[in-house]
Each structure stands twice: as structure tokens, then as C-alpha cells.
Design an enzyme around this catalytic site. Structure first.
Site, PDB file in Angstrom:
ATOM      1  N   CYS A 200      70.825 112.804 -13.220  1.00  0.00           N
ATOM      2  CA  CYS A 200      70.944 113.835 -12.186  1.00  0.00           C
ATOM      3  C   CYS A 200      72.394 114.281 -12.008  1.00  0.00           C
ATOM      4  O   CYS A 200      72.691 115.473 -11.998  1.00  0.00           O
ATOM      5  CB  CYS A 200      70.404 113.318 -10.861  1.00  0.00           C
ATOM      6  N   CYS A 242      67.510 106.710  -3.970  1.00  0.00           N
ATOM      7  CA  CYS A 242      67.510 107.292  -5.311  1.00  0.00           C
ATOM      8  C   CYS A 242      66.714 106.440  -6.291  1.00  0.00           C
ATOM      9  O   CYS A 242      65.922 106.961  -7.084  1.00  0.00           O
ATOM     10  CB  CYS A 242      68.942 107.464  -5.807  1.00  0.00           C
TER      11      CYS A 242
END
Length: 281
Positions: A200, A242
Site C-alpha cells: 500500500c 492494517c
């Protein structure tokens, strides 16, 4: 079949990505203090980025403006609560933080260097670990929950008095092995989605995924007031979320894994100004 499902899911997520460059803006706190939010990449990430960029640049106009003014920044409410605690005596010794350290402003310069190696303890310590050590050994008070409200408020106070000072996390000497553990974790793919931090925050920073803007994942703004959950959030709380979002078993705040990850990620932002408490989506 499991790998096929994960691969298809990643493909669907990638299909939602759209380019959206970080905004060109300058963070001036309370109309007085300019904070470095873009700077030359430190050695730890010089092979990945030309410059490191604060997550502030990846937010909308209203959110950026909210952080720039303490009267509008909702995170400052929690800083004020921590200031009261700072001056309150606790524990069997009957001392407050102020009794040893003076006014909270005297702690300017502490937040930028954490996590750091503690020679006496023989370990890398986060700011939260040091706070709890003070509470136990100097105040005779109970430890706070690692990501509990009192702890996050206090780290927000300590960040606030260092706003504008450059992050300067040391990764050499005895801290290097912990840093290397954090680096390995950063590039490890987790969960059914088989995603790492780097997928990401390196591969897709600057892109939009669904309705959110992917940043470089810098942590110079923590603790962060998130509009999504209307409270302050710790770096380890964000790490936990996350990893969980990859559909993996996640680590606990304060775990050796997240301590190492914080040291590594913190060093990736060396040179950026401390912003906490910042405001994010």
C-alpha cells in the site's frame, strides 16, 4: 482455492485504484509555526523515495485546515486532559509527572527520538513503555493499558510540545537488530489478501483506493485524531488495524513485533516535523 480467492480479491482492490497526487500545500500551525511535511528521503528509504511526505498532504482541504489551528483540532481536547494528569500526583510515592520533569513544555524534544534504545534496560523502548516505567518505578502507580485512553492522551501531550521538531529516530548500534526485524515485518505479506505494508504505502502511495487516499504511511503525526472513529488513535492501533484488514491474525499493541515495526517506520520519516495530534480521515 484459498490462494486463488486472495489473488482475485487483490485484483479487485487494484481495479479500484485511481491516481491522486498529494496536494501542494504548507502546514503552518496556528498561523505561526511552519512544519516540515516534505523533505529529502532519509537513508533508510532513499532507494524507494526521493522525498518523504507526511500524510497531511493526502487529506482534503477541510481536514488539513482543521489540523492547522489548535482551536479547530479535536485532538487538542485530549491534550488538555493529559495536561491535568501531568500535574496530578499519583501512586504510593505521591508524585506527579511535573514533580520530576517540570512543565510539560520541558519535554520538547522527547517525542522526535522515540522509539529509542534504552541502555539500562537493554531494549528498544517506545514512548509508551517509558511512560509506564516512570509510573511504576518513580510514582509507584499502576501501568496504563498500552493503547488505553490515558496513555494515548499523554503521548499526544508529549507530541504536542515537540510539534515542528524533526523526527530523529536512531537505528544504529544496539537498535539495529530491532530495526531489521521491523524492516522484515514491513515487507512481509499477511493474511488471505497476502498484502504487506509496502504494497500500500510504497507501491500505491498517491493512489485512491475506494474513497480513501493512500499515503506513504508516515507516523510523524501520531497520535492521530481520526474523523472516522472520533478519537485519538495510536500508531500500534493503526498497525493492528492494517494487519487485521489483510484478514490475518494480528499482533497486540506493545508486542515485540509492533515495537520493531514502529522503530523501522519511524526511521522512514526522519526529517519530517512532529505533528501530533494530527487529524486524518
Amino acid at each position: 482455492m484459498k490462494r486463488l480467492t486472495a489473488t482475485l480479491t487483490i485484483g479487485l482492490v487494484a481495479a479500484t485504484l485511481a491516481t491522486a497526487d498529494p496536494v501542494d500545500d504548507t502546514l503552518v500551525l496556528n498561523g505561526e509555526t511552519e512544519i516540515v511535511t516534505r523533505t529529502e528521503a532519509p537513508e533508510a528509504v532513499a532507494d524507494v523515495f526521493d522525498e518523504v511526505i507526511s500524510g497531511w498532504h493526502f487529506r482534503g482541504d477541510e481536514t488539513r485546515e482543521m489540523q492547522a489551528d489548535d482551536f479547530d483540532n479535536p485532538g487538542m481536547i485530549f491534550v488538555e486532559q493529559a495536561e491535568d494528569v501531568w500535574n496530578t500526583a499519583e501512586g504510593s510515592v505521591g508524585k506527579s509527572c511535573a514533580d520530576c520533569h517540570g512543565a510539560s513544555e520541558e519535554m520538547a524534544g522527547v517525542r522526535p527520538v522515540y522509539p529509542k534504545w534504552n541502555e539500562e534496560a537493554g531494549e528498544v523502548r517506545t514512548l509508551e513503555m517509558q511512560i509506564n516505567d516512570c509510573r511504576e518505578t518513580r510514582m509507584g502507580a499502576e501501568k496504563w493499558k498500552y493503547s488505553g485512553g490515558d496513555m494515548i492522551n499523554m503521548t499526544a501531550l508529549l507530541a504536542s510540545v515537540s510539534r515542528g521538531m524533526p523526527v530523529n529516530v536512531a537505528i544504529d548500534g544496539p537498535a539495529q537488530s530491532t530495526w531489521e526485524q521491523g524492516e522484515e515485518l514491513y515487507y512481509t505479506r499477511f493474511g488471505q489478501f497476502e498484502l504487506s505494508c509496502a504494497n500500500c504505502h510504497e507501491d500505491n502511495n498517491g493512489n485512491m483506493i475506494r474513497a480513501d487516499h493512500l499515503s506513504q504511511g508516515q507516523i510523524n503525526g501520531f497520535p492521530v485524531y481520526r474523523l472516522k472513529n472520533t478519537k485519538l488513535n495510536s500508531a500500534h492501533g493503526r498497525f493492528k488495524g492494517c494487519v487485521r484488514d489483510t484478514r490475518a491474525e494480528t499482533f497486540a499493541p506493545g508486542s515485540p513485533e509492533f515495537i520493531a515495526l514502529e522503530l523501522y517506520v519511524g526511521s522512514r520519516g526522519n526529517g519530517l516535523g512532529v505533528e501530533g495530534p494530527s487529524v486524518r480521515n
